[in-house]
Scaffold this active site. Structure first.
Site, PDB file in Angstrom:
ATOM      1  N   GLU A 227       0.882  -1.164   0.000  1.00 62.86           N
ATOM      2  CA  GLU A 227       0.000   0.000   0.000  1.00 62.86           C
ATOM      3  C   GLU A 227       0.914   1.206   0.000  1.00 62.86           C
ATOM      4  O   GLU A 227       1.552   1.525   1.000  1.00 62.86           O
ATOM      5  CB  GLU A 227      -0.918  -0.009   1.224  1.00 62.86           C
ATOM      6  N   CYS A 261      -2.162   8.831   3.009  1.00 65.11           N
ATOM      7  CA  CYS A 261      -2.073   8.388   1.610  1.00 65.11           C
ATOM      8  C   CYS A 261      -3.380   8.605   0.865  1.00 65.11           C
ATOM      9  O   CYS A 261      -3.373   8.878  -0.332  1.00 65.11           O
ATOM     10  CB  CYS A 261      -1.684   6.907   1.555  1.00 65.11           C
TER      11      CYS A 261
END
Length: 457
Positions: A227, A261
Site C-alpha cells: 500500500e 495516503c
C-alpha cells in the site's frame, strides 16, 4: 538507533537501540515456533485473544493516544479515534474471520471438491509513522486470525508506539511469538525477508520503499502486499452539493495534518462552479486552527519531521513559480516545531509540482476542468492509483464513471476512508494486493484445493 523527536517542539523524546542480528534471528525463531502451535488453534480461541487486545486498547485509550501525539504530532482528538479504530479492526476480524475463511465447495469430477484457506507462517509487516496503531492492526489482525504470526518492523520515528502495540499482546496473555516488535533497518528487513521461516511481507510506505521490498520478495518467491503513495483526485462536478463537498474535502485534506495516503490531494472542479467552490473552500480552510496537537481545540498539528516540511515548502514554492496561485498559507512559520500552515493553491495544472508529486501535508490543490470528461482525464493523469472521490447529484453517472477511474477505491458523495469491512489498496504506483475486508485476510493464506474421490462418471 531509533530516535523519536517531538515535532511540536523539535526536541528529542527518547531513543531505542536496533536489535542485533542475533536478536532478530531469535525473534524469527520464536515466531516460527509459535506458528507451529498457533496454526492449530481454533478460530474461537484466536477471536477471544483479539477481543482482549481490543478491550485493553479501549481501556488504555488516553495513554496510547498520547504516544502518537508526542511522537508524530497527531492531534489528540484524532489520536484517540485511531486507538478506537485499531480496536475496531481487531474486533471485526474476531467476529468475521470464520465467515471470510470458510471453505468453498466447487463442482468438479470429484465426489467432493473444495478450497480451504490455511495459514502460511510468520509474516513481516513494514509500517510507516503516520498512523502507527491503525496500520499495525490493519496488518496484524487479519494475519493473526488466519493463523499466522507477525513480525512488526515499525517506523524508526515512532518507537514507543511500536513498543506499546507489542506490549498490549503481552499484557493480555498472547503467545510470546505471536506479534513481536523488531527494531531493524533496511539491512535487517532484507535479512528477515530472506529468512526461510518468513513467508510473506506487507508494506505500507513510499513507492520507492515498495519497489525495493517487492523486488526482494520476488527474488525469494514470497508474496507481498504493498500500500504505497497516492495523489488522490476528487472530482467536483457542476451539479454537486458544494457545501457538502467543501466540508468533507477540507477534512479529507487536513486530517493528520494532511499526512495520509488517501487524503484528497488534487481537487478537480468543473468550470461552472470553480469560483464558487474556491470561495467556500477558502473560507472553510482559513477557519481551521493550527497548534499544539495536545490541545483539545487543535485541528491541524505539526508535520512529523523537518525534512518532510522542507519538502512540502519546496512543492508549494515551485508550484507558485510555475504559475499556481496561493490564496492561503504557503509561508514557512517561525518558531519551534515543524508546523506548516494550511495552504490553498488554485489554478494548478497537471505539470505543476503539487499536481505531479504526492503532497503529504495540509496543502489543498484545486484544478479546473472544462467538462466531466476533462475532469476524468485530469484525474487519471497520474502515476498513482490509490483512491478517488466524485461529487455530483447524478449518482448513476458517478457509478458509471467509477469504472473509468484508475484507482483501487472510489467514494461517491462521501469521504475516502479505510474501513475494516471493505477492501483497500491501489493500482499503478500505489501498490498491489488488498488489505481489510474479506479480501485482506485472504492475501496471506494458502488457498488449498482438496479433491475427494472416487471420481464421478
Amino acid at each position: 538507533m531509533f530516535i523519536a523527536t517531538n515535532p511540536t517542539t523539535g526536541e528529542e523524546l527518547h531513543r531505542y537501540p536496533l536489535h542485533s542480528d542475533a536478536e532478530l534471528e531469535q525473534a524469527i525463531d520464536r515466531s516460527a515456533e509459535t506458528f507451529s502451535s498457533w496454526r492449530k488453534t481454533g478460530l474461537e480461541e484466536r477471536a477471544e485473544l483479539l477481543k482482549k487486545v481490543a478491550q485493553f486498547m479501549r481501556d488504555d485509550e488516553e495513554r496510547l493516544a498520547r504516544l502518537m501525539t508526542d511522537e508524530m504530532g497527531k492531534p489528540i482528538i484524532e489520536a484517540r479515534g485511531e486507538v478506537q479504530k485499531a480496536a475496531w479492526c481487531a474486533e471485526h476480524y474476531a467476529d468475521h474471520a470464520a465467515e471470510y475463511l470458510a471453505s468453498v465447495s466447487l463442482p468438479s469430477d470429484a465426489t467432493h471438491s473444495y478450497v480451504q484457506h490455511l495459514p502460511l507462517g510468520p509474516i513481516l509487516g513494514v509500517l510507516p509513522w503516520n498512523a502507527p496503531f491503525w496500520l499495525a492492526f490493519r496488518f496484524c489482525a487479519p494475519a493473526i486470525m488466519a493463523g499466522n504470526t507477525c513480525l512488526m518492523k515499525h517506523d524508526p520515528h515512532v518507537p514507543a508506539c511500536a513498543e506499546a502495540i507489542a506490549d498490549v499482546f503481552i499484557k493480555v496473555g498472547a503467545p510470546e511469538g505471536l506479534l513481536q516488535n523488531i527494531r531493524i533497518d533496511k539491512d535487517g528487513v532484507e535479512k528477515a525477508l530472506k529468512h526461510d521461516a518468513v513467508q510473506a511481507v506487507s508494506l505500507t510506505g513510499s513507492s520507492a520503499a515498495g519497489s525495493a521490498v517487492a523486488s526482494l520478495a520476488a527474488s525469494q518467491i514470497k508474496p507481498a502486499v504493498l500500500e504505497l503513495g497516492g495523489s488522490d483526485p476528487s472530482l467536483v462536478l457542476a451539479d454537486a452539493d458544494l457545501d457538502a463537498a467543501v466540508e468533507v474535502l477540507a477534512l479529507s485534506r487536513i486530517i493528520n495534518a494532511g499526512q495520509s495516503c488517501i487524503a484528497a490531494k488534487r481537487i478537480i472542479v468543473e468550470a461552472p462552479v470553480y469560483d464558487a467552490f474556491i470561495e467556500k473552500f477558502h473560507q472553510h480552510l482559513a477557519a481551521l486552527k493550527m497548534g499544539d496537537p495536545a490541545e483539545e481545540s487543535t485541528q491541524v498539528g505539526p508535520i512529523a519531521r523537518d525534512d518532510l516540511r522542507e519538502g512540502l515548502h519546496r512543492q508549494v514554492s515551485m508550484t507558485i513559480e510555475q504559475g499556481g496561485k496561493c490564496l492561503l498559507g504557503g509561508e514557512m512559520p517561525e518558531g519551534p516545531g515543524y508546523f506548516y500552515p494550511v495552504t490553498l493553491l488554485v489554478d494548478v495544472t497537471p505539470e505543476m509540482q503539487a499536481s505531479c508529486e504526492e503532497t503529504f501535508g495540509p496543502i489543498a490543490v484545486v484544478m479546473k476542468a472544462e467538462s466531466v470528461d476533462h475532469a476524468l482525464e485530469i484525474a487519471n493523469d497520474t502515476a498513482y492509483g490509490l483512491a478517488a472521490s466524485v461529487w455530483t447529484a447524478d449518482v448513476a453517472m458517478a457509478e458509471k464513471m467509477s469504472r473509468d477511474i484508475e484507482a483501487g477505491q472510489v467514494a461517491i458523495n462521501g469521504i475516502v476512508k479505510t474501513d475494516p469491512r471493505l477492501p483497500s489498496g491501489g493500482i499503478k504506483r500505489s501498490g498491489y494486493g488488498r488489505e481489510l475486508g474479506p479480501h485482506g485476510i485472504l492475501e496471506f493464506v494458502n488457498v488449498q484445493q482438496v479433491w475427494v474421490g472416487p471420481k464421478k462418471d
